[in-house]
Design an enzyme around this catalytic site. Structure first.
Site, PDB file in Angstrom:
ATOM      1  N   THR A 179       0.913  -1.131   0.000  1.00  0.00           N
ATOM      2  CA  THR A 179       0.000   0.000   0.000  1.00  0.00           C
ATOM      3  C   THR A 179       0.948   1.175   0.000  1.00  0.00           C
ATOM      4  O   THR A 179       2.084   1.013   0.425  1.00  0.00           O
ATOM      5  CB  THR A 179      -0.804   0.003   1.328  1.00  0.00           C
ATOM      6  OG1 THR A 179      -1.574  -1.179   1.407  1.00  0.00           O
ATOM      7  CG2 THR A 179      -1.719   1.193   1.439  1.00  0.00           C
ATOM      8  N   ARG A 207     -13.924  -7.276  -2.270  1.00  0.00           N
ATOM      9  CA  ARG A 207     -13.325  -7.029  -0.954  1.00  0.00           C
ATOM     10  C   ARG A 207     -12.678  -5.650  -0.896  1.00  0.00           C
ATOM     11  O   ARG A 207     -12.004  -5.218  -1.819  1.00  0.00           O
ATOM     12  CB  ARG A 207     -12.269  -8.095  -0.662  1.00  0.00           C
ATOM     13  CG  ARG A 207     -11.532  -7.916   0.677  1.00  0.00           C
ATOM     14  CD  ARG A 207     -10.195  -7.219   0.486  1.00  0.00           C
ATOM     15  NE  ARG A 207      -9.398  -7.221   1.739  1.00  0.00           N
ATOM     16  CZ  ARG A 207      -8.279  -6.536   1.913  1.00  0.00           C
ATOM     17  NH1 ARG A 207      -7.801  -5.785   0.931  1.00  0.00           N
ATOM     18  NH2 ARG A 207      -7.626  -6.585   3.057  1.00  0.00           N
ATOM     19  N   ILE A 208     -12.890  -4.953   0.196  1.00  0.00           N
ATOM     20  CA  ILE A 208     -12.260  -3.659   0.436  1.00  0.00           C
ATOM     21  C   ILE A 208     -11.547  -3.732   1.772  1.00  0.00           C
ATOM     22  O   ILE A 208     -12.094  -4.246   2.752  1.00  0.00           O
ATOM     23  CB  ILE A 208     -13.303  -2.529   0.414  1.00  0.00           C
ATOM     24  CG1 ILE A 208     -13.865  -2.381  -1.005  1.00  0.00           C
ATOM     25  CG2 ILE A 208     -12.694  -1.212   0.878  1.00  0.00           C
ATOM     26  CD1 ILE A 208     -15.117  -1.573  -1.091  1.00  0.00           C
ATOM     27  N   GLY A 209     -10.320  -3.242   1.806  1.00  0.00           N
ATOM     28  CA  GLY A 209      -9.529  -3.276   3.037  1.00  0.00           C
ATOM     29  C   GLY A 209      -9.640  -1.973   3.807  1.00  0.00           C
ATOM     30  O   GLY A 209     -10.616  -1.227   3.695  1.00  0.00           O
ATOM     31  N   ASP A 210      -8.608  -1.690   4.581  1.00  0.00           N
ATOM     32  CA  ASP A 210      -8.651  -0.539   5.486  1.00  0.00           C
ATOM     33  C   ASP A 210      -8.273   0.777   4.820  1.00  0.00           C
ATOM     34  O   ASP A 210      -8.669   1.843   5.296  1.00  0.00           O
ATOM     35  CB  ASP A 210      -7.712  -0.773   6.664  1.00  0.00           C
ATOM     36  CG  ASP A 210      -6.263  -0.902   6.212  1.00  0.00           C
ATOM     37  OD1 ASP A 210      -6.000  -1.732   5.318  1.00  0.00           O
ATOM     38  OD2 ASP A 210      -5.382  -0.188   6.729  1.00  0.00           O
ATOM     39  N   THR A 229      -0.455   0.339   6.687  1.00  0.00           N
ATOM     40  CA  THR A 229      -0.207  -0.660   5.658  1.00  0.00           C
ATOM     41  C   THR A 229      -0.111  -2.013   6.333  1.00  0.00           C
ATOM     42  O   THR A 229       0.725  -2.205   7.214  1.00  0.00           O
ATOM     43  CB  THR A 229       1.077  -0.385   4.865  1.00  0.00           C
ATOM     44  OG1 THR A 229       1.432  -1.579   4.134  1.00  0.00           O
ATOM     45  CG2 THR A 229       2.245  -0.003   5.770  1.00  0.00           C
ATOM     46  N   TRP A 231      -2.430  -5.989   7.143  1.00  0.00           N
ATOM     47  CA  TRP A 231      -3.551  -6.889   6.936  1.00  0.00           C
ATOM     48  C   TRP A 231      -4.825  -6.124   7.258  1.00  0.00           C
ATOM     49  O   TRP A 231      -5.193  -5.961   8.412  1.00  0.00           O
ATOM     50  CB  TRP A 231      -3.372  -8.109   7.831  1.00  0.00           C
ATOM     51  CG  TRP A 231      -4.204  -9.273   7.450  1.00  0.00           C
ATOM     52  CD1 TRP A 231      -5.434  -9.253   6.867  1.00  0.00           C
ATOM     53  CD2 TRP A 231      -3.865 -10.656   7.648  1.00  0.00           C
ATOM     54  NE1 TRP A 231      -5.895 -10.524   6.673  1.00  0.00           N
ATOM     55  CE2 TRP A 231      -4.956 -11.413   7.147  1.00  0.00           C
ATOM     56  CE3 TRP A 231      -2.772 -11.316   8.196  1.00  0.00           C
ATOM     57  CZ2 TRP A 231      -4.971 -12.808   7.193  1.00  0.00           C
ATOM     58  CZ3 TRP A 231      -2.801 -12.703   8.232  1.00  0.00           C
ATOM     59  CH2 TRP A 231      -3.873 -13.441   7.734  1.00  0.00           C
ATOM     60  N   GLY A 232      -5.491  -5.633   6.213  1.00  0.00           N
ATOM     61  CA  GLY A 232      -6.545  -4.636   6.353  1.00  0.00           C
ATOM     62  C   GLY A 232      -7.681  -5.000   7.283  1.00  0.00           C
ATOM     63  O   GLY A 232      -8.221  -4.149   7.996  1.00  0.00           O
TER      64      GLY A 232
END
Length: 329
Positions: A179, A207-210, A229, A231-232
């Site tokens: 990221t 899927r959407i992360g942080d 940055t 594991w979201g």
């Protein structure tokens, strides 16, 4: 806020650097890109521009460089597409903008900023975000622009391991990283944060992360700015970026300690890992991580870019080395 502040810019290009993936040529290219991002962003601050200008200038450099999982170097989804997410936040106004799941936006960070400045919304996704990008004059490209052979091969490897129902630990860890982000403090003492990502290799179902979630991967207020940055899913569950800033501004915890508590204790205790960059209103810098390494750098008063990759690199902050034994299995 009349007194002049010494401007500071801090950037990251992702945590979880796996040493055996780095060869001298790639390392040189990564260090050069980080240096360029610092110089471009800091030029804005030196010119008296707001922190947000520095954040977007720095992140744009990294989005355009295929060595990072954002923009041009984004990873592939399970379906063989590139889905990009990004967010920005202005600490002075608490305004924010974010976009998720776009396929044709050359510089997602610029679209996130446009959402903040030119719409009444905070977050737009997918086709709607791209329709807004057209209206806002943000550059769109053919999805093929984002394809790199290295990322395509990473997807093939992940698909093969899926099919064989096995997960190699390095691959499982590597899937979640990469990221880019920046946090800045300008001469007016105002803070801003931004993050941009291609998400995780082989991600499914939109899927959407942080990264594009305000408070999870990106957050700024008038006392603290953070870009994460890692594991979201774990950054979302801990609301990591906001959590760091609340410790700093409400509980008066020193920045380095606040960042380390969340990144190197709270997240690993739940089974996650990663890193973050953080900056406070006094110009203190924190860059905690609990992985092999984190592409990172900072630049301040002397205008000299400091760039580091591994845990044992001297990044010029005088930090003790991160505890390598805290990385998640």
């Amino acid at each position: 806020m009349s007194h002049a502040t010494t401007p500071v810019l801090v950037i990251h290009g992702g945590a979880g650097v796996i040493k055996h993936d780095m060869n001298p040529a790639r390392e040189k290219a990564v260090r050069a890109a980080l240096t360029q991002a610092l110089q471009n962003g800091y030029a804005q601050l030196k010119a008296g521009k707001p922190a947000m200008d520095a954040v977007t200038a720095a992140i744009t450099v990294l989005e355009n460089d295929p060595n990072f999982n954002a923009g041009k170097g984004a990873v592939f989804t399970h379906d063989g597409k590139n889905e990009l997410d990004a967010a920005v936040m202005d600490g002075y106004t608490l305004k924010a903008g974010a976009i998720a799941g776009v396929h044709r936006v050359k510089n997602p960070i610029l679209l996130a900023r446009a959402v903040m400045e030119k719409s009444q919304h905070v977050m737009l996704a997918g086709d709607g975000a791209e329709a807004f990008a057209k209206e806002a004059g943000i550059e769109l490209v053919d999805p093929a622009y984002f394809r790199t052979e290295e990322r395509w091969q990473q997807l093939q490897k992940a698909l093969k391991e899926d099919a064989e129902h096995r997960q190699h630990e390095d691959v499982e860890t590597a899937k979640h990283f990469g990221t880019v982000g920046a946090v800045a403090l300008d001469a007016q003492g105002r803070l801003a944060a931004g993050t941009s990502t291609g998400g995780m290799t082989n991600k499914r179902w939109g899927r959407i992360g942080d990264s594009p979630l305000i408070g999870a991967g990106t957050y700024a207020n008038n006392g603290c700015a953070v870009s994460g940055t890692g594991w979201g899913e774990f950054y979302i569950r801990t609301v990591a970026a906001h959590e760091i800033c609340m410790r700093v501004t409400q509980m008066r915890v020193p920045l380095k300690r606040a960042a380390a508590e969340v990144i190197n204790q709270e997240i690993p205790s739940m089974g996650g890992n990663g890193g973050a960059i953080a900056l406070d209103a006094q110009g203190n810098v924190a860059m905690p991580f609990n992985t092999d390494g984190m592409f990172r750098g900072w630049i301040a008063e002397d205008g000299k870019p400091h760039v580091a990759i591994y845990g044992d690199d001297d990044d010029g902050t005088g930090d003790p080395l991160p505890a390598s034994d805290s990385s998640a299995e």
